[in-house]
Design an enzyme around this catalytic site. Structure first.
Site, PDB file in Angstrom:
ATOM      1  N   GLU A 236      -8.364  11.760  13.326  1.00 43.26           N
ATOM      2  CA  GLU A 236      -7.469  10.625  13.563  1.00 43.26           C
ATOM      3  C   GLU A 236      -6.520  10.887  14.725  1.00 43.26           C
ATOM      4  OE1 GLU A 236      -4.823   7.284  11.248  1.00 43.26           O
ATOM      5  OE2 GLU A 236      -5.827   8.867  10.118  1.00 43.26           O
TER       6      GLU A 236
ATOM      7  N   GLU B  16      -7.349  -2.643   3.572  1.00 42.44           N
ATOM      8  CA  GLU B  16      -6.559  -1.429   3.802  1.00 42.44           C
ATOM      9  C   GLU B  16      -6.538  -1.076   5.290  1.00 42.44           C
ATOM     10  OE1 GLU B  16      -6.617   3.322   2.540  1.00 42.44           O
ATOM     11  OE2 GLU B  16      -7.896   1.889   1.493  1.00 42.44           O
TER      12      GLU B  16
ATOM     13  N   LYS C 185       0.856  -1.185   0.000  1.00 40.87           N
ATOM     14  CA  LYS C 185       0.000   0.000   0.000  1.00 40.87           C
ATOM     15  C   LYS C 185       0.892   1.235   0.000  1.00 40.87           C
ATOM     16  CE  LYS C 185      -3.112   2.686   2.980  1.00 40.87           C
ATOM     17  NZ  LYS C 185      -3.853   2.725   4.256  1.00 40.87           N
TER      18      LYS C 185
ATOM     19  N   GLU D 253     -12.171  10.623  -3.655  1.00 41.87           N
ATOM     20  CA  GLU D 253     -11.941  10.554  -2.204  1.00 41.87           C
ATOM     21  C   GLU D 253     -11.108  11.744  -1.731  1.00 41.87           C
ATOM     22  OE1 GLU D 253      -9.432   7.822   0.907  1.00 41.87           O
ATOM     23  OE2 GLU D 253     -10.634   6.777  -0.598  1.00 41.87           O
TER      24      GLU D 253
END
Length: 391
Positions: free
Chosen positions: A207, A241, A162, A376
């Site tokens: 986050e 993910e 990734k 996104e």
């Protein structure tokens, strides 16, 4: 070797006292032009003035060495802190503010003054706000597609699992942006996020990189993004993910922590998008470990870089034409006990007079579609764009 820069007033004594705050008190009224803001609705703290700057590693020891005069009515956890937004690529410095003004969730207020100077004056806000804007994508859709396809080629070749690619947008206005006004708008429109500001670098992020209170440690990694919670939960691509990120956080905490436990994922529904979120809790087994030590172990997680980390960072340097600065870096604070809280600096912009540079990113894995990943990043840009280009 300790690396510390102290202001012209080098006789540093910290004095903490409680504040009796009126019901209509707004913390942002006490934010300095060089200050730091950390807001969760009406709670949090702001700073004004600079008493010293320190490297992150030196911050807890420097704060412990300060003489601290605490009023008996001040909260036990109140006192001097080192604060700041660190760059994504590492390094950076934290600031020990001359003045901290804080309010907790129960409405209790306190302030800490460091040094022998009078309390600094708050930020002066100029009259008027921008009314005309030009918005320009620094990376166009075709260049983005090429970058994503190159990343997918690296993944197909087995060099990456990734990589998180970011793109930048430039906003130019007819008047300078006021950080305090932008922070106020983010606080109003982004519930569920920590609103932060370090000078002209401002944003609102959901986050949590790490929070340390005594021996208790908490991280809340996010990965996987969509606008429909049910579809997001059912997505195998997003589940994979997300699992990659959670596994990396658990591995990073294990050397210094015990009782590491991951609970999730669950959908985290925000004003603009939904993320998959997992809460990772732990007990710090090393009494000497500080929040900064945990940041150094965790950052950058696969949520903002990729995996394997070295290969992902190489791909970011290769494929991103504009440096990230503090975007996706750790932003937060640490105190003399080593307790503190750092978020991942997302949904953010670097303000410079009448200009602003915004970043947003998307995780590229097997099955990623360049157009969907572009969409996104656009969704993630919307909170900052609306805070800047508002009616």
């Amino acid at each position: 070797m300790t690396h510390v820069t102290v202001s012209a007033s080098s006789r540093l004594v910290a004095r903490t006292r409680p504040l009796d705050l009126p019901a209509d008190f707004d913390l942002l009224d006490r934010l300095g032009h060089d200050g730091f803001a950390w807001l969760d609705r009406d709670a949090g703290f702001v700073t004004n003035g600079v008493a010293a700057t320190v490297t992150p590693a030196d911050a807890p020891a420097f704060l412990r060495a300060l003489a601290h005069d605490r009023d008996g009515d001040a909260p036990a956890w109140a006192g001097p802190r080192a604060v700041g937004a660190l760059p994504f690529a590492g390094g950076g410095r934290l600031t020990v503010p001359s003045l901290i003004t804080a309010r907790d969730a129960d409405g209790r207020g306190w302030c800490t003054v460091v040094g022998d100077a009078d309390e600094p004056l708050p930020l002066r806000v100029t009259a008027g706000r921008p009314s005309r804007f030009r918005i320009e994508a620094c990376t166009n859709a075709e260049a983005w597609r090429e970058s994503v396809e190159r990343a997918l080629t690296l993944i197909d070749a087995g060099r990456l699992e990734k990589v998180v690619l970011a793109r930048a947008v430039r906003v130019d206005a007819d008047r300078p942006f006021e950080p305090r006004a932008v922070l106020a708008e983010l606080r109003r429109t982004q519930p569920g996020c920590t609103v932060y500001g370090a000078g002209g670098f401002v944003g609102a992020t959901p986050e949590l990189l790490v929070r340390k209170r005594g021996n208790d440690v908490l991280s809340r990694p996010l990965a996987g993004t969509g606008t429909d919670a049910a579809r997001l939960v059912a997505s195998h691509k997003d589940a994979h993910e997300h699992a990659v990120v959670v596994d990396a956080v658990v591995r990073a905490l294990t050397p210094t922590c015990g009782a590491v436990r991951a609970e999730g994922p669950t959908p985290l529904v925000l004003a603009d998008v939904t993320h998959l979120a997992t809460s990772v809790s732990a007990r710090c087994a090393d009494a000497r470990a500080s929040a900064v030590d945990l940041v150094r172990a965790l950052h950058p997680t696969p949520a903002v870089a990729g995996t394997p980390r070295p290969a992902a960072l190489d791909a970011i340097r290769l494929l991103e034409p504009i440096g990230r600065g503090s975007y996706a870096g750790p932003c937060g604070w640490v105190d003399a006990r080593g307790d503190g809280e750092f978020v991942v600096a997302l949904r953010c912009g670097a303000l410079d007079g009448a200009g602003a540079l915004l970043h947003s990113g998307a995780g590229i894995v097997t099955g990623s579609d360049p157009e969907a990943e572009w969409d996104e990043t656009q969704q993630k840009l919307e909170p900052m764009l609306r805070a800047l280009v508002r009616p």
